[in-house]
Design a protein around this motif. Structure first.
Motif, PDB file in Angstrom:
ATOM      1  N   MET A 418      27.434  56.245  -0.491  1.00 39.02           N
ATOM      2  CA  MET A 418      28.403  55.975   0.455  1.00 39.02           C
ATOM      3  C   MET A 418      28.639  54.655   0.686  1.00 39.02           C
ATOM      4  SD  MET A 418      28.241  59.139   3.020  1.00 39.02           S
ATOM      5  CE  MET A 418      26.548  59.025   3.593  1.00 39.02           C
ATOM      6  N   VAL A 419      29.905  53.967   0.807  1.00 45.56           N
ATOM      7  CA  VAL A 419      29.973  52.654   1.074  1.00 45.56           C
ATOM      8  C   VAL A 419      30.654  52.320   2.239  1.00 45.56           C
ATOM      9  CG1 VAL A 419      30.946  50.589  -0.304  1.00 45.56           C
ATOM     10  CG2 VAL A 419      30.320  52.493  -1.621  1.00 45.56           C
ATOM     11  N   ILE A 420      30.189  51.553   3.024  1.00 49.72           N
ATOM     12  CA  ILE A 420      30.887  51.100   4.381  1.00 49.72           C
ATOM     13  C   ILE A 420      31.607  49.722   4.088  1.00 49.72           C
ATOM     14  CG2 ILE A 420      30.932  50.493   6.736  1.00 49.72           C
ATOM     15  CD1 ILE A 420      28.393  52.553   6.818  1.00 49.72           C
ATOM     16  N   LYS A 421      32.727  49.461   3.985  1.00 54.60           N
ATOM     17  CA  LYS A 421      33.578  48.240   3.916  1.00 54.60           C
ATOM     18  C   LYS A 421      35.003  48.486   4.364  1.00 54.60           C
ATOM     19  CE  LYS A 421      34.102  46.830  -0.203  1.00 54.60           C
ATOM     20  NZ  LYS A 421      35.684  46.274  -0.447  1.00 54.60           N
ATOM     21  N   ARG A 422      35.535  47.108   5.036  1.00 50.85           N
ATOM     22  CA  ARG A 422      36.814  47.555   5.680  1.00 50.85           C
ATOM     23  C   ARG A 422      38.122  47.896   4.806  1.00 50.85           C
ATOM     24  NH1 ARG A 422      36.858  41.412   7.611  1.00 50.85           N
ATOM     25  NH2 ARG A 422      36.505  41.608   5.198  1.00 50.85           N
ATOM     26  N   GLY A 423      38.072  47.515   3.543  1.00 54.15           N
ATOM     27  CA  GLY A 423      39.114  48.022   2.701  1.00 54.15           C
ATOM     28  C   GLY A 423      38.530  47.829   1.361  1.00 54.15           C
ATOM     29  N   MET A 424      39.508  47.674   0.155  1.00 53.83           N
ATOM     30  CA  MET A 424      39.162  47.457  -0.980  1.00 53.83           C
ATOM     31  C   MET A 424      39.206  45.921  -1.617  1.00 53.83           C
ATOM     32  SD  MET A 424      38.699  50.472  -1.905  1.00 53.83           S
ATOM     33  CE  MET A 424      38.749  50.356  -3.806  1.00 53.83           C
ATOM     34  N   LEU A 442      31.787  57.851  -1.837  1.00 51.27           N
ATOM     35  CA  LEU A 442      32.654  58.339  -0.589  1.00 51.27           C
ATOM     36  C   LEU A 442      32.883  56.973  -0.133  1.00 51.27           C
ATOM     37  CD1 LEU A 442      31.119  61.423   0.810  1.00 51.27           C
ATOM     38  CD2 LEU A 442      33.320  61.215  -0.006  1.00 51.27           C
ATOM     39  N   MET A 443      34.316  56.405   0.109  1.00 54.79           N
ATOM     40  CA  MET A 443      34.377  55.261   1.076  1.00 54.79           C
ATOM     41  C   MET A 443      34.290  55.534   2.228  1.00 54.79           C
ATOM     42  SD  MET A 443      34.325  53.209  -1.858  1.00 54.79           S
ATOM     43  CE  MET A 443      34.910  51.464  -0.770  1.00 54.79           C
ATOM     44  N   LEU A 444      33.720  54.590   2.972  1.00 54.79           N
ATOM     45  CA  LEU A 444      33.844  54.924   4.622  1.00 54.79           C
ATOM     46  C   LEU A 444      34.500  53.703   5.210  1.00 54.79           C
ATOM     47  CD1 LEU A 444      29.988  55.963   5.086  1.00 54.79           C
ATOM     48  CD2 LEU A 444      32.002  57.390   4.561  1.00 54.79           C
ATOM     49  N   PHE A 445      35.904  53.722   5.175  1.00 53.65           N
ATOM     50  CA  PHE A 445      36.402  52.529   5.605  1.00 53.65           C
ATOM     51  C   PHE A 445      36.189  51.987   6.999  1.00 53.65           C
ATOM     52  CE2 PHE A 445      38.669  53.860   1.771  1.00 53.65           C
ATOM     53  CZ  PHE A 445      38.577  52.673   1.039  1.00 53.65           C
ATOM     54  N   GLY A 446      35.982  50.675   7.366  1.00 59.46           N
ATOM     55  CA  GLY A 446      35.780  50.244   8.849  1.00 59.46           C
ATOM     56  C   GLY A 446      35.099  49.028   8.700  1.00 59.46           C
ATOM     57  N   ASP A 447      34.917  48.521   9.967  1.00 62.92           N
ATOM     58  CA  ASP A 447      33.995  47.272  10.112  1.00 62.92           C
ATOM     59  C   ASP A 447      32.617  48.073  10.200  1.00 62.92           C
ATOM     60  OD1 ASP A 447      33.166  44.499  11.247  1.00 62.92           O
ATOM     61  OD2 ASP A 447      32.442  46.205  12.601  1.00 62.92           O
TER      62      ASP A 447
END
Ligand code: NAP
Length: 465
Positions: A418-424, A442-447
């Motif tokens: 799982m990767v937390i970052k704001r975008g790509m 799984l991408m977890l998009f956000g600050d």
């Protein structure tokens, strides 16, 4: 106290200070003893300063006091208010001032004692002034690039290395002439000026992104300049402290280069920031899977082993305290949580250790890359928080990648990523990360701070399991 007793006190203070500096470096090498290391360094410096202030050579304390007040007025707010992410440029500024002090002492000694300087003293003086002046302007440039006050991209032109090396050769030639002929004081200002200009020219071809490595190299030069000053002033403590500084700065640069799989010459002459445009242009449209905080909380709660991989994004977001809350919430549920620390995650060595220590995450949960890598294959979840390059599998096999050969964290071996970052957006190296396109990711998009906070909230609401 008689002058003899004072002199003895100074020598004892110097020996204890030198021992404390060495112990400080040793203790700073491990998170569990780092705080003790900082204290030892501070006490050592206090002893060194007190010892020096008792020196017979001091006739008036007035200017020292003025310098002390002015220096504290600048230094104390800088230490208190500069954010952790600005530490690289803060360090650059400190080196600039330290090197300026060394160069100025050298200039004063030259004008006080010329032409009666022995060849040995003049050699040490020349080295001190050359290294001090180039480190002063070089560190100021590094500060400017990191603070984005000057263009961060590498500024290059044809024949740049020839110009730079000729300038350095000219400075060295004048330095040697001054050793033979210390009375040639008309050449002295030119010598200093060449050092100052060389410092600027040395840094402009280097991209802002490589500045942390360069700063640690400049640290080494400032240390060597101080050691040379120790020979000029016949001060043993300066020689020891300067040598320690010079050696540790150099070793740190080597460690950073190794961890990025780059050579010294590549950092100094490689104009690394230029990769960005070429790498970005390659981007093709591929799809990623994303998930919500609620889904992420369910997966984490069902896991028995989670490895958290922090990176630069966690530092920018100041998410370490939320990460601590997540750690608490998961350990309370019996999930084994460990942290994988890559040597160049973030923007300075030890960046992640400092942040996680600030959030009181137990040191024994922090594992270095070599220790944690074999563990990923057994982990249920690798939770990447604001890290990018240090997890990019392209480093293993893509020969055309600028990070090819860089040792990475084997995040892709975990069952779920799982990767937390704001975008790509890419990270420091400016390249895409194929990790994000794997079926298990799984991408977890956000600050980072808000997203980790949202997961913690989901966990504490207790609706999972
Ligand atoms: P990175 O590759 O620079 O990636 C950081 C990621 O964090 C970005 O992709 C960014 O993506 C994300 N991010 C930024 N702000 C965020 C926020 N507020 N919340 C969530 N995510 C955020 O970081 P890294 O994996 O730590 O790698 C470090 C890099 O720096 C390496 O390439 C290393 O060689 C280099 N470097 C390190 C040192 C050192 O001493 N540590 C020295 C010199 C160079 P989004 O914009 O999409 O959010």
């Amino acid at each position: 106290m008689t002058p003899h007793l004072v002199e003895q006190f100074i020598q004892v203070a110097y020996i204890v200070a030198a021992a404390l500096f060495i112990l400080a470096l040793k203790w700073l090498a491990a998170p569990a003893t780092a705080r003790r290391g900082v204290r030892a360094g501070e006490v050592g410096m206090l002893l060194a300063v007190v010892g020096t202030l008792l020196h017979q050579g001091i006739v008036s304390y007035q200017w020292i006091l003025i310098g002390f007040v002015l220096g504290s007025a600048v230094g104390v707010p800088m230490a208190l208010y500069m954010p952790m992410t600005a530490v690289p440029q803060r360090t650059a500024l400190s080196h600039a001032f330290g090197a300026l002090a060394a160069a100025l002492v050298g200039v004063a000694e030259y004008y006080l004692h010329t032409p009666e300087l022995s060849q040995f003293t003049m050699s040490a003086l020349a080295l001190e002034i050359l290294l001090g002046s180039l480190t002063f302007t070089g560190s100021l440039m590094a500060f400017g690039k990191l603070q984005e006050l000057v263009p961060t991209r590498p500024v290059t032109y044809r024949g740049q290395n020839v110009v730079n090396l000729s300038l350095l050769a000219a400075a060295v030639a004048i330095g040697i002439y001054l050793v033979v002929e210390p009375g040639a004081s008309h050449l002295f200002p030119l010598f200093v000026a060449l050092g100052l200009v060389f410092g600027v020219l040395l840094i402009i071809p280097i991209g802002g992104a490589d500045m942390p490595t360069v700063i640690s190299l400049l640290n080494s030069y400032a240390g060597l300049s101080a050691a040379a000053m120790g020979f000029v002033l016949e001060n043993n403590l300066l020689i020891i402290a300067g040598a320690l500084d010079g050696a540790s700065g150099f070793i740190l640069s080597v460690i950073m280069c190794k961890a990025m799989n780059r050579s010294f010459t590549n950092v100094l002459f490689g104009a690394f920031g230029q990769f960005r445009a070429a790498a970005e242009a390659r981007g093709e449209a591929r799809t990623v899977r994303s998930a919500t905080a609620e889904e992420a909380a369910s997966i984490l709660e069902a896991a028995s082993s989670v490895i958290v991989v922090p990176g630069y994004g966690m530092a920018v977001a100041q998410a370490q305290h939320k990460v601590r809350e997540l750690y608490d919430a998961l350990t309370k549920r019996g999930v084994a949580v460990r942290f994988a620390i890559h040597p160049v995650a973030g923007r300075m060595p030890g960046h992640m250790n400092v942040l996680l220590a600030e959030a009181d995450i137990p040191y024994d949960r922090l594992l270095d890359m070599d220790e944690i890598n074999p563990e990923f294959a057994q982990a249920d979840v690798a939770l990447v928080i604001g890290a990018n390059d240090v997890t990019n599998p392209a480093a293993r096999h893509d020969r055309s990648s600028p990070i090819y050969g860089m040792p990475i964290l084997d995040v892709d071996k975990a069952r779920t990523v799982m990767v937390i970052k704001r975008g790509m957006s890419p990270g420091f190296a400016g390249i895409e990360n194929e990790l994000y396109y794997l079926g298990k990711t799984l991408m977890l998009f956000g600050d980072a701070k808000s997203f980790v906070g949202a997961i913690v909230k989901e966990l504490s609401d207790g609706g999972h399991g």
